[in-house]
Structures are given as C-alpha cells and as structure tokens.
Design a protein around this motif. Structure first.
Motif, PDB file in Angstrom:
ATOM      1  N   MET A 109      20.241 144.860  62.841  1.00 21.65           N
ATOM      2  CA  MET A 109      19.032 145.475  63.149  1.00 21.65           C
ATOM      3  C   MET A 109      19.037 146.003  64.568  1.00 21.65           C
ATOM      4  O   MET A 109      19.853 145.231  65.404  1.00 21.65           O
ATOM      5  CB  MET A 109      17.864 144.686  62.814  1.00 21.65           C
ATOM      6  N   SER A 110      18.661 147.112  65.069  1.00 22.45           N
ATOM      7  CA  SER A 110      18.491 147.627  66.399  1.00 22.45           C
ATOM      8  C   SER A 110      17.304 147.874  66.843  1.00 22.45           C
ATOM      9  O   SER A 110      16.384 148.287  66.003  1.00 22.45           O
ATOM     10  CB  SER A 110      19.449 148.860  66.314  1.00 22.45           C
ATOM     11  N   TYR A 111      17.176 147.613  68.172  1.00 25.79           N
ATOM     12  CA  TYR A 111      15.539 147.673  68.812  1.00 25.79           C
ATOM     13  C   TYR A 111      16.050 148.123  70.296  1.00 25.79           C
ATOM     14  O   TYR A 111      16.996 148.059  70.682  1.00 25.79           O
ATOM     15  CB  TYR A 111      15.261 146.163  68.851  1.00 25.79           C
ATOM     16  N   VAL A 112      14.969 148.655  70.749  1.00 27.92           N
ATOM     17  CA  VAL A 112      14.673 149.031  72.073  1.00 27.92           C
ATOM     18  C   VAL A 112      13.609 148.720  72.763  1.00 27.92           C
ATOM     19  O   VAL A 112      12.483 148.249  72.061  1.00 27.92           O
ATOM     20  CB  VAL A 112      14.624 150.745  72.271  1.00 27.92           C
ATOM     21  N   ARG A 113      13.634 148.358  74.113  1.00 28.09           N
ATOM     22  CA  ARG A 113      12.678 147.714  74.935  1.00 28.09           C
ATOM     23  C   ARG A 113      12.809 148.509  76.292  1.00 28.09           C
ATOM     24  O   ARG A 113      14.034 147.947  76.796  1.00 28.09           O
ATOM     25  CB  ARG A 113      12.759 146.209  74.809  1.00 28.09           C
ATOM     26  N   ALA A 114      11.869 149.153  76.438  1.00 28.84           N
ATOM     27  CA  ALA A 114      12.074 149.877  77.855  1.00 28.84           C
ATOM     28  C   ALA A 114      13.270 150.405  78.143  1.00 28.84           C
ATOM     29  O   ALA A 114      13.769 151.348  77.273  1.00 28.84           O
ATOM     30  CB  ALA A 114      11.777 148.800  79.231  1.00 28.84           C
TER      31      ALA A 114
END
Length: 177
Positions: A109-114
C-alpha cells in the motif's frame, strides 16, 4: 526424571529469551491515542498495532518527530489480512492519503502526506503473525505545502517525433522529342 525436567524447562526459557534480543517492543498507536512514549517519538506519525515488535537489525530510522526517513520492520501477532486491514484503516487516520494498494500474498500500500511518501508492505510471517515494513521518504514530486522544502519537480520532457527525412525526388528526363 523430575531433575531432568527442572533443568530442561529453564534452559528452553533462556533459549527463547535470547532469540528475542534483536527486537524492540513498540507501544500501540492508533488515531486518537495520546502521544507515544519518548523512546518511540520517531514513529509518532504512523500507526503501530498492539503487540508489535521492531526488528532492529532490518530497521533504519533517520531524523526525528514526523520528519523521519527510513524503514521500520515490525513483527505482529496479527495475521497478514488483519495487519493489511489495520493499515488501510489507520494510515488515513494519521493523515496519510492512500494512492495505491495491491493486496494478495504480499500486500503493498502506498500513501502520501504533504511532502512525504510511505509504502506499507505486509506479508505472512515464517512461523506466526505477519511482518510489516513501513518505508517513509521525501516525496519526489509537487507538494501542497511549503514548496521550498520539497525536492524540485520537473515533468518528463515531451519528445517530439523525429523529423522524417525524405529522399529527393528526381524526375527522369523525358525521352520524347
């Protein structure tokens, strides 16, 4: 027989405890929990399931607070599907926006935050539970926050088609007079 039993049980306990020397117990964190213990402040921006232990030999944490970069490898008592569901639920609660998920034998799973990106990889453990690898790094691309702190982003150049070279056209002289 009782004397042998008294020696074997403590010896097995010592062997089991010595095998645990390369891991660190992590406190559970979920959205809404109070701040973590100071020893684990580096992991304040990702969820940690209850009972998780960190594999110190395979983990690498550079930086502090919510600006760390690196990889955290954890052993969980949860099954791989339970661990996958935990991260799919808890990462957004920690402010991470999901961008991709491929769930199967090994889930990614891949995520981004800022201006940061995180990848969570979950697989079944060899003997029990699941192994989770969370990798966090500076995001390579535009950011919605402080753009001066991000890595410069330039889109891939658009290649125009190569010019088509045509052979010159010659006309044959006419043989008619």
């Amino acid at each position: 027989m009782k004397a042998v039993h008294r020696l074997v049980v403590p010896a097995l306990a010592v062997l089991l405890l010595t095998g645990c020397g390369s891991s660190t117990s992590l406190p559970q964190t979920q959205a809404g929990d109070p701040q973590q213990q100071p020893d684990f402040a580096l992991l304040a921006d990702i969820p940690i399931p209850s009972g998780a232990t960190m594999d110190n030999e395979r983990s690498l944490i550079l930086g502090d607070k919510d600006r760390w970069t690196g990889r955290v490898v954890m052993k969980l008592w949860k099954s791989a599907p339970e661990a996958t569901a935990f991260y799919q639920q808890q990462m957004p609660a920690f402010g991470w926006e999901p961008i991709m998920a491929a769930t199967s034998g090994i889930s990614v799973m891949s995520y981004v935050r800022a201006d940061r990106a995180a990848t969570v990889q979950v697989e079944s453990g060899s003997m029990w539970g699941a192994t989770v690898r969370v990798t966090v790094a500076q995001r390579a691309g535009p950011s919605s926050t402080n753009s001066s702190a991000t890595v410069p982003y330039a889109p891939a150049p658009v290649m125009s088609p190569a010019p088509v070279l045509m052979s010159p056209v010659y006309s044959e002289p006419s043989t008619k007079r």
